[in-house]
Design a protein around this motif. Sequence first.
Motif, PDB file in Angstrom:
ATOM      1  N   GLU A  20       0.824  -1.205   0.000  1.00  0.00           N
ATOM      2  CA  GLU A  20       0.000   0.000   0.000  1.00  0.00           C
ATOM      3  C   GLU A  20       0.869   1.271   0.000  1.00  0.00           C
ATOM      4  O   GLU A  20       0.581   2.233  -0.711  1.00  0.00           O
ATOM      5  CB  GLU A  20      -0.942  -0.022   1.206  1.00  0.00           C
ATOM      6  CG  GLU A  20      -1.839   1.190   1.367  1.00  0.00           C
ATOM      7  CD  GLU A  20      -2.791   1.409   0.186  1.00  0.00           C
ATOM      8  OE1 GLU A  20      -2.983   0.479  -0.619  1.00  0.00           O
ATOM      9  OE2 GLU A  20      -3.329   2.529   0.062  1.00  0.00           O
ATOM     10  N   GLN A  58       6.091  -4.194  -6.110  1.00  0.00           N
ATOM     11  CA  GLN A  58       6.633  -4.159  -7.471  1.00  0.00           C
ATOM     12  C   GLN A  58       8.156  -4.154  -7.487  1.00  0.00           C
ATOM     13  O   GLN A  58       8.776  -4.865  -8.257  1.00  0.00           O
ATOM     14  CB  GLN A  58       6.109  -2.925  -8.216  1.00  0.00           C
ATOM     15  CG  GLN A  58       4.595  -2.872  -8.322  1.00  0.00           C
ATOM     16  CD  GLN A  58       4.043  -3.992  -9.184  1.00  0.00           C
ATOM     17  OE1 GLN A  58       4.504  -4.206 -10.297  1.00  0.00           O
ATOM     18  NE2 GLN A  58       3.067  -4.726  -8.662  1.00  0.00           N
ATOM     19  N   ARG A  68       2.127   1.692  -3.462  1.00  0.00           N
ATOM     20  CA  ARG A  68       1.032   2.117  -4.340  1.00  0.00           C
ATOM     21  C   ARG A  68       0.771   3.624  -4.202  1.00  0.00           C
ATOM     22  O   ARG A  68       0.451   4.311  -5.172  1.00  0.00           O
ATOM     23  CB  ARG A  68      -0.235   1.332  -3.982  1.00  0.00           C
ATOM     24  CG  ARG A  68      -1.354   1.419  -5.014  1.00  0.00           C
ATOM     25  CD  ARG A  68      -2.644   0.795  -4.517  1.00  0.00           C
ATOM     26  NE  ARG A  68      -3.225   1.508  -3.378  1.00  0.00           N
ATOM     27  CZ  ARG A  68      -3.902   2.643  -3.455  1.00  0.00           C
ATOM     28  NH1 ARG A  68      -4.112   3.207  -4.615  1.00  0.00           N
ATOM     29  NH2 ARG A  68      -4.370   3.225  -2.368  1.00  0.00           N
TER      30      ARG A  68
END
Length: 254
Positions: free
Chosen positions: A89, A114, A92
């Motif tokens: 999170e 990622q 993100r």
Amino acid sequence: MARDVLELARRIRDARSVVALTGAGISVPSGIPDFRSPGTGLWANVDPMEVAHIDAWRADPERFWSFYGERFVGLREKAPNSAHDVLVELERRGRLDGVITQNIDTLHRRAGSQVVVEVHGTIEHSSCLVDGEAHDLDEVLERIGAADDGVPRCDAGHPLKPDVVLFGEMLPEDALQRAYDLASRADVLLCVGSSLEVHPVAQLPGVTQANGGVVALVTSGPTPWDGRAAHRLDGDVVEELEGLLAALDGLDAP
Ligand SMILES: [Zn+2]
């Protein structure tokens, strides 16, 4: 040293670059024991130098794979936990530039992170050291099952080696370089569930600090950085990270 989660949240909000550095402690809530915990860990009943050494793989791949094959099946059954999710999170939201991890369990990737740098390698694939042929974990487990001696082999018949760093092996150079680059650019190095005692992660907080960044610890056990870190949260890793995310939400609220 600041223990207040709000102070750490402010520091993260104001940072240009935050990087997470994670160790076994972040995977404990997923049911993967920390091998450093006496009596409970993976190595309680075996001598790691005997089974997890590159010489053991060379000398007796059958014995090596009888141990690792079972371990990999066990790890594949585990799922990421809420601590992994908080890091996903943060990334993100553009608050986290990457995760450097000692863990080979693939849980950061499976959670959805990622940018993940696996400095001790990963169980995700195994390779032939002769011709470079690589196979993913599912295929490796299939080859283990199909072999009379339980040793997965490449198409040419050479025993495969898991792409985890074994004792007696060099660390993966490209991962090491990426880890140093991330740590040197970080304003905040968020160290989660790592005792910070094993090379190369033991060096990374010093790299961050030497370049003007600060070290934050989110771990319940002692580390060599306890006296030098700018922030420390020493409760349960899931609760602390969820608390941190909530504190960031509070700062962002109008
Ligand atoms: Zn081969």
